[in-house]
Scaffold this motif. Structure first.
Motif, PDB file in Angstrom:
ATOM      1  N   ILE A 183       0.865  -1.180   0.000  1.00  0.00           N
ATOM      2  CA  ILE A 183       0.000   0.000   0.000  1.00  0.00           C
ATOM      3  C   ILE A 183       0.900   1.227   0.000  1.00  0.00           C
ATOM      4  CG2 ILE A 183      -1.732   1.323   1.252  1.00  0.00           C
ATOM      5  CD1 ILE A 183      -2.901  -1.313   2.190  1.00  0.00           C
ATOM      6  N   GLN A 240       1.397   5.333  -0.195  1.00  0.00           N
ATOM      7  CA  GLN A 240       0.860   6.683  -0.085  1.00  0.00           C
ATOM      8  C   GLN A 240       1.924   7.704  -0.463  1.00  0.00           C
ATOM      9  OE1 GLN A 240      -1.212   6.188   3.943  1.00  0.00           O
ATOM     10  NE2 GLN A 240      -2.405   7.767   2.933  1.00  0.00           N
ATOM     11  N   THR A 290      -0.910  -1.101  -4.211  1.00  0.00           N
ATOM     12  CA  THR A 290      -2.162  -0.371  -4.075  1.00  0.00           C
ATOM     13  C   THR A 290      -1.806   1.046  -3.708  1.00  0.00           C
ATOM     14  OG1 THR A 290      -3.387  -2.332  -3.375  1.00  0.00           O
ATOM     15  CG2 THR A 290      -4.328  -0.207  -2.805  1.00  0.00           C
ATOM     16  N   LEU A 291      -2.173   1.980  -4.557  1.00  0.00           N
ATOM     17  CA  LEU A 291      -1.906   3.391  -4.307  1.00  0.00           C
ATOM     18  C   LEU A 291      -3.084   3.955  -3.529  1.00  0.00           C
ATOM     19  CD1 LEU A 291      -0.803   4.295  -7.928  1.00  0.00           C
ATOM     20  CD2 LEU A 291       0.625   3.454  -6.076  1.00  0.00           C
ATOM     21  N   ARG A 292      -2.802   4.690  -2.467  1.00  0.00           N
ATOM     22  CA  ARG A 292      -3.885   5.218  -1.631  1.00  0.00           C
ATOM     23  C   ARG A 292      -3.757   6.730  -1.518  1.00  0.00           C
ATOM     24  NH1 ARG A 292      -4.326   2.556   3.897  1.00  0.00           N
ATOM     25  NH2 ARG A 292      -5.436   0.974   2.728  1.00  0.00           N
ATOM     26  N   ASN A 326      -6.917  10.676   3.030  1.00  0.00           N
ATOM     27  CA  ASN A 326      -8.301  10.583   3.515  1.00  0.00           C
ATOM     28  C   ASN A 326      -8.985  11.944   3.498  1.00  0.00           C
ATOM     29  OD1 ASN A 326      -8.165   7.830   4.206  1.00  0.00           O
ATOM     30  ND2 ASN A 326      -7.184   8.327   6.145  1.00  0.00           N
ATOM     31  N   TRP A 370      -8.017   9.697 -10.406  1.00  0.00           N
ATOM     32  CA  TRP A 370      -6.629   9.351 -10.698  1.00  0.00           C
ATOM     33  C   TRP A 370      -6.331   9.602 -12.171  1.00  0.00           C
ATOM     34  CZ3 TRP A 370      -3.046   7.614  -7.120  1.00  0.00           C
ATOM     35  CH2 TRP A 370      -3.530   7.300  -5.864  1.00  0.00           C
ATOM     36  N   THR A 412     -11.626   5.991  -7.196  1.00  0.00           N
ATOM     37  CA  THR A 412     -11.720   5.516  -5.822  1.00  0.00           C
ATOM     38  C   THR A 412     -10.514   6.004  -5.028  1.00  0.00           C
ATOM     39  OG1 THR A 412     -10.563   3.498  -6.457  1.00  0.00           O
ATOM     40  CG2 THR A 412     -12.974   3.419  -6.486  1.00  0.00           C
ATOM     41  N   GLN A 413     -10.580   5.888  -3.706  1.00  0.00           N
ATOM     42  CA  GLN A 413      -9.450   6.333  -2.888  1.00  0.00           C
ATOM     43  C   GLN A 413      -8.224   5.455  -3.127  1.00  0.00           C
ATOM     44  OE1 GLN A 413     -10.076   6.374   1.358  1.00  0.00           O
ATOM     45  NE2 GLN A 413      -8.201   7.525   1.726  1.00  0.00           N
ATOM     46  N   GLU A 414      -8.455   4.173  -3.376  1.00  0.00           N
ATOM     47  CA  GLU A 414      -7.344   3.268  -3.666  1.00  0.00           C
ATOM     48  C   GLU A 414      -7.340   2.903  -5.142  1.00  0.00           C
ATOM     49  OE1 GLU A 414      -6.767   1.170   0.654  1.00  0.00           O
ATOM     50  OE2 GLU A 414      -7.405  -0.070  -1.011  1.00  0.00           O
ATOM     51  N   ASN A 415      -6.146   2.728  -5.678  1.00  0.00           N
ATOM     52  CA  ASN A 415      -5.965   2.476  -7.104  1.00  0.00           C
ATOM     53  C   ASN A 415      -4.892   1.398  -7.248  1.00  0.00           C
ATOM     54  OD1 ASN A 415      -5.785   2.694  -9.875  1.00  0.00           O
ATOM     55  ND2 ASN A 415      -4.850   4.714  -9.851  1.00  0.00           N
ATOM     56  N   ARG A 416      -5.202   0.301  -7.924  1.00  0.00           N
ATOM     57  CA  ARG A 416      -4.229  -0.785  -8.113  1.00  0.00           C
ATOM     58  C   ARG A 416      -3.251  -0.447  -9.228  1.00  0.00           C
ATOM     59  NH1 ARG A 416      -2.374  -4.205  -5.267  1.00  0.00           N
ATOM     60  NH2 ARG A 416      -2.124  -5.661  -6.957  1.00  0.00           N
TER      61      ARG A 416
END
Length: 75
Positions: A6, A8, A20-22, A25, A32, A38-42
């Protein structure tokens, strides 16, 4: 099976690993540079080299007011 990293902040991963890019918050909506909303991006199947992923966050008043870039270096 290796759990995806993950990310950030700017990071280095090995070829064949995913991440996983986050985004930060606290936003009502995310965008993106690759179209994800979404907040997370694979980030999978990246070739060796430097990859930049930009995102923006929309606040409660409906304005896009935050943006950042996460750089993933694949070795």
């Amino acid at each position: 099976v290796i759990s995806p990293l993950i990310v950030q902040y700017d990071s280095v991963i090995c070829y064949g690993e995913g991440a996983t890019l986050r985004a930060n918050n606290g936003y009502t909506e995310y965008r993106w540079s690759n179209g994800a909303a979404t907040q997370e991006n694979r980030a999978d199947s990246l070739l060796p080299g430097k990859h930049k992923f930009a995102y923006a966050g929309k606040g409660l008043c409906g304005k896009w007011f935050y943006s950042d870039t996460v750089t993933v270096m694949v070795r």
